[in-house]
Design a protein around this motif. Sequence first.
Motif, PDB file in Angstrom:
ATOM      1  N   ASP A   4      37.579  47.982  46.247  1.00 35.03           N
ATOM      2  CA  ASP A   4      37.355  46.535  46.535  1.00 35.03           C
ATOM      3  C   ASP A   4      38.186  45.604  45.621  1.00 35.03           C
ATOM      4  O   ASP A   4      37.789  45.356  44.367  1.00 35.03           O
ATOM      5  CB  ASP A   4      35.976  46.475  46.536  1.00 35.03           C
ATOM      6  CG  ASP A   4      35.586  45.111  46.943  1.00 35.03           C
ATOM      7  OD1 ASP A   4      36.108  44.180  47.316  1.00 35.03           O
ATOM      8  OD2 ASP A   4      34.197  44.901  47.059  1.00 35.03           O
ATOM      9  N   PRO A   5      39.094  44.960  46.239  1.00 36.17           N
ATOM     10  CA  PRO A   5      39.932  44.088  45.166  1.00 36.17           C
ATOM     11  C   PRO A   5      39.225  42.853  44.694  1.00 36.17           C
ATOM     12  O   PRO A   5      39.477  42.101  43.723  1.00 36.17           O
ATOM     13  CB  PRO A   5      40.959  43.441  46.345  1.00 36.17           C
ATOM     14  CG  PRO A   5      40.547  43.812  47.512  1.00 36.17           C
ATOM     15  CD  PRO A   5      39.701  44.921  47.573  1.00 36.17           C
ATOM     16  N   GLU A   6      37.649  42.565  45.459  1.00 39.14           N
ATOM     17  CA  GLU A   6      37.112  41.397  45.008  1.00 39.14           C
ATOM     18  C   GLU A   6      35.811  41.683  44.051  1.00 39.14           C
ATOM     19  O   GLU A   6      35.440  40.757  43.494  1.00 39.14           O
ATOM     20  CB  GLU A   6      36.383  40.675  46.282  1.00 39.14           C
ATOM     21  CG  GLU A   6      37.528  40.114  47.347  1.00 39.14           C
ATOM     22  CD  GLU A   6      36.936  39.686  48.507  1.00 39.14           C
ATOM     23  OE1 GLU A   6      35.859  39.123  48.638  1.00 39.14           O
ATOM     24  OE2 GLU A   6      37.360  39.389  49.483  1.00 39.14           O
ATOM     25  N   ARG A 159      34.711  49.551  41.061  1.00 45.85           N
ATOM     26  CA  ARG A 159      35.526  48.813  42.306  1.00 45.85           C
ATOM     27  C   ARG A 159      35.318  49.836  43.461  1.00 45.85           C
ATOM     28  O   ARG A 159      35.748  49.276  44.875  1.00 45.85           O
ATOM     29  CB  ARG A 159      36.627  48.107  42.085  1.00 45.85           C
ATOM     30  CG  ARG A 159      36.606  47.161  40.945  1.00 45.85           C
ATOM     31  CD  ARG A 159      37.923  46.917  40.458  1.00 45.85           C
ATOM     32  NE  ARG A 159      38.734  48.141  39.788  1.00 45.85           N
ATOM     33  CZ  ARG A 159      39.844  48.137  39.788  1.00 45.85           C
ATOM     34  NH1 ARG A 159      40.785  47.284  39.667  1.00 45.85           N
ATOM     35  NH2 ARG A 159      40.268  49.247  39.174  1.00 45.85           N
TER      36      ARG A 159
END
Length: 175
Positions: A4-6, A159
């Motif tokens: 998850d890049p966020e 992540r």
Amino acid sequence: MPIDPEAAFRPVRIAVLTVSDTRTHENDKSGDALVELFTGAGHALADRAIVADDPDLIVGKLHAWIDDPQVDCVITTGGTGVTGRDVTPEALERVADKMIPGFGELFRFLSYAKIGTSTIQSRATACVARGTYIFALPGSTGAVRDGWEGILAHQLDSRHKPCNFVELMPRLMER
């Protein structure tokens, strides 16, 4: 594996325990490889030690790290075979609150693709002990690399989706 890049990356503080009657800090290639892999991924080395293949010594070191708030996770290397001196899984059972059987199962599944039926000689295992993850890998550098790259790099990355071990850390001591 999906990242998850966020989501924020949370470094895990990892202690490394090499279980061996013959290795020293100068020739502990598996321990060196493991430290290089996880520090390269952004995690921190909390501590490192080498103990002989003696269940009481292993348990003593594990208890010290389990009680240390600066250690989130312990990864051991060595002592997971089937010979008389291989006692790391038994030591983990002595400190464990909960075993994580899927770790060993997945390790052997991944290992089978590389070494075939010889993987049956591995007793790689994992547990949670008083809120600390403990993962026991075989002592070869190949096995350490397989365990890190195939499992732990993902499960110790906050992540990683759909879930990971890091997000569960705050809840490990729930009753």
